[in-house]
Enzyme design. Structure first.
Site, mmCIF file in Angstrom:
data_model
loop_
_atom_site.group_PDB
_atom_site.id
_atom_site.type_symbol
_atom_site.label_atom_id
_atom_site.label_comp_id
_atom_site.label_asym_id
_atom_site.label_seq_id
_atom_site.Cartn_x
_atom_site.Cartn_y
_atom_site.Cartn_z
ATOM 1 N N THR A 60 0.916 -1.256 -0.009
ATOM 2 C CA THR A 60 0.020 0.193 -0.046
ATOM 3 C C THR A 60 0.738 1.229 -0.190
ATOM 4 O O THR A 60 0.587 2.070 -0.943
ATOM 5 C CB THR A 60 -0.999 -0.133 1.317
ATOM 6 O OG1 THR A 60 -1.481 -1.135 1.299
ATOM 7 C CG2 THR A 60 -1.991 1.010 1.376
ATOM 8 N N ARG A 110 -2.333 5.052 7.245
ATOM 9 C CA ARG A 110 -2.569 3.692 7.659
ATOM 10 C C ARG A 110 -2.467 3.768 9.362
ATOM 11 O O ARG A 110 -1.548 4.536 9.785
ATOM 12 C CB ARG A 110 -1.709 2.647 7.119
ATOM 13 C CG ARG A 110 -1.723 1.336 8.211
ATOM 14 C CD ARG A 110 -1.022 0.405 7.104
ATOM 15 N NE ARG A 110 -2.034 -0.182 6.115
ATOM 16 C CZ ARG A 110 -1.541 -1.293 5.407
ATOM 17 N NH1 ARG A 110 -0.508 -2.034 5.643
ATOM 18 N NH2 ARG A 110 -2.171 -1.440 4.368
ATOM 19 N N HIS A 138 -10.083 -1.316 4.449
ATOM 20 C CA HIS A 138 -8.944 -0.963 3.705
ATOM 21 C C HIS A 138 -9.504 -0.667 2.174
ATOM 22 O O HIS A 138 -9.423 -1.630 1.267
ATOM 23 C CB HIS A 138 -8.088 -2.141 3.458
ATOM 24 C CG HIS A 138 -6.669 -1.880 3.236
ATOM 25 N ND1 HIS A 138 -6.252 -0.953 2.250
ATOM 26 C CD2 HIS A 138 -5.550 -2.634 3.049
ATOM 27 C CE1 HIS A 138 -5.002 -0.839 1.879
ATOM 28 N NE2 HIS A 138 -4.614 -2.125 2.434
HETATM 29 N N1 CP Z 1 -2.340 -5.650 1.015
HETATM 30 C C1 CP Z 1 -1.679 -4.795 1.607
HETATM 31 O O1 CP Z 1 -2.290 -3.953 2.282
HETATM 32 O O2 CP Z 1 -0.322 -5.108 1.982
HETATM 33 P P1 CP Z 1 0.562 -4.201 2.670
HETATM 34 O O3 CP Z 1 0.215 -4.239 4.292
HETATM 35 O O4 CP Z 1 1.904 -4.487 2.595
HETATM 36 O O5 CP Z 1 0.348 -2.676 2.431
#
Ligand code: CP
Length: 312
Positions: A60, A110, A138
């Site tokens: 992300t 995040r 998400h």
């Molecule tokens: N799919 C996803 O959110 O991966 P990351 O946690 O690496 O961002």
């Protein structure tokens, strides 16, 4: 000109079918542009994206940062905002957000707590993009998931999707469930350990939107019947009880033997990262789409940043 009438991207429910089609159309344009003319290479020249990640991320964060750079914008960031931003000194999320408003044109955030993106948006003049809030949502992952599904099944009629693994703490399956309600004839099968079943709010939303869903425990049986197997990691970091985690860990593994029984035109998806739920031997099966899915994140996030910032 295509536009996105949203101030912030907080949850999947903000996207109706029309908005989804706008994002996907622009994502297609971004994908083609990266391979060709590069006419969007300076589209966001002068704009600044702040990436504020209080939790770890590979896909992300880097895909958003890459997206901004590929559109000619700039990125300001901190390694692990929980440790290296003034959150470590007790600064509230609201204050950090207000301050970042003076430094950037968009914040991609995040956070470990569900609901944090809503709190940040409440005090922000600039767009907040929720890059995952605890076990909440998400939405940009769901957009790239849906983009991948629509790309594979353009007619999208009577599609059966199995969501497998940690459906309680996994925010991607929650966000994707909302988006699937925007398409006709979808059926969802939830396959999870008993300690991490899909929460009631999502089931109620599906009922309200006349989406057929049911729960199963036998992955071997379900894998044969569906068009998409969406595997997820057991979210160890969100479990409150070690016993519950042990009850869920390694319970559902999509082995090459199970994959052999899947429909020839079915697809295997995973938001990644994975632990052991998809063995590496499955990666070479043409039905395995999780790396392409992650790549699509770049195009979808370019589209979102472009649509949010082009006239801003
Ligand atoms: N799919 C996803 O959110 O991966 P990351 O946690 O690496 O961002």
């Amino acid at each position: 000109m295509l536009t996105l009438p949203l101030n912030h991207v907080i949850e999947s429910q903000q996207f109706d079918r029309n908005l989804l089609e706008i994002v996907f159309q622009v994502a297609d344009q971004m994908k083609a542009d990266l391979l060709g003319e590069r006419k969007y290479a300076k589209a966001l020249d002068g704009k600044i994206m702040a990436s504020l990640f209080y939790e770890s991320s590979t896909r992300t964060r880097f895909s958003f940062e890459s997206a901004m750079l590929r559109l000619g914008g700039s990125v300001i960031t901190t390694e692990n905002a929980r440790e290296f931003s003034s959150a470590s000194k007790g600064e509230s999320l609201a204050d950090s957000t207000r301050i970042m408003n003076g430094y950037a044109d968009v914040i991609v955030m995040r956070h470990n707590e569900a609901g944090s993106a809503v709190k940040a948006a409440a005090v922000s003049r600039i767009p907040i993009i929720n890059a995952g809030d605890g076990a909440g949502q998400h939405p940009t992952q769901a957009l790239l998931d849906m983009y991948t599904i629509v790309d594979t099944f353009p007619k999208f009629s009577g599609l059966k999707v199995a969501m497998v693994g940690d459906l309680r703490y996994g925010r991607t399956v929650r966000s994707l469930s909302y988006l699937l309600t925007k398409y006709e004839g979808v059926e969802i099968v939830f396959v999870s350990p008993s300690v991490c079943r899909m929460e009631a709010d999502i089931k109620e939303y599906l009922d309200k939107n006349n989406i057929n869903w049911h729960e199963e425990t036998d992955l071997k049986k379900v894998a044969k019947e569906v068009d998409c197997v969406y595997m997820t990691r057991i979210q160890k970091e969100r479990f409150h009880s070690v016993d519950d985690y042990k009850a869920a860990a390694s319970k559902y593994i999509l082995t090459p033997e199970i994959v052999q029984t899947m429909k020839q035109d079915a697809i295997i998806m995973h938001p990644l990262p994975r632990v052991d739920e998809i063995p590496a031997e499955v990666d070479t099966d043409p039905r395995a789409r999780y790396f392409e899915q992650a790549q699509n994140g770049l195009y979808v996030r370019m589209a979102l940043l472009f649509l949010l910032l082009q006239n801003n």
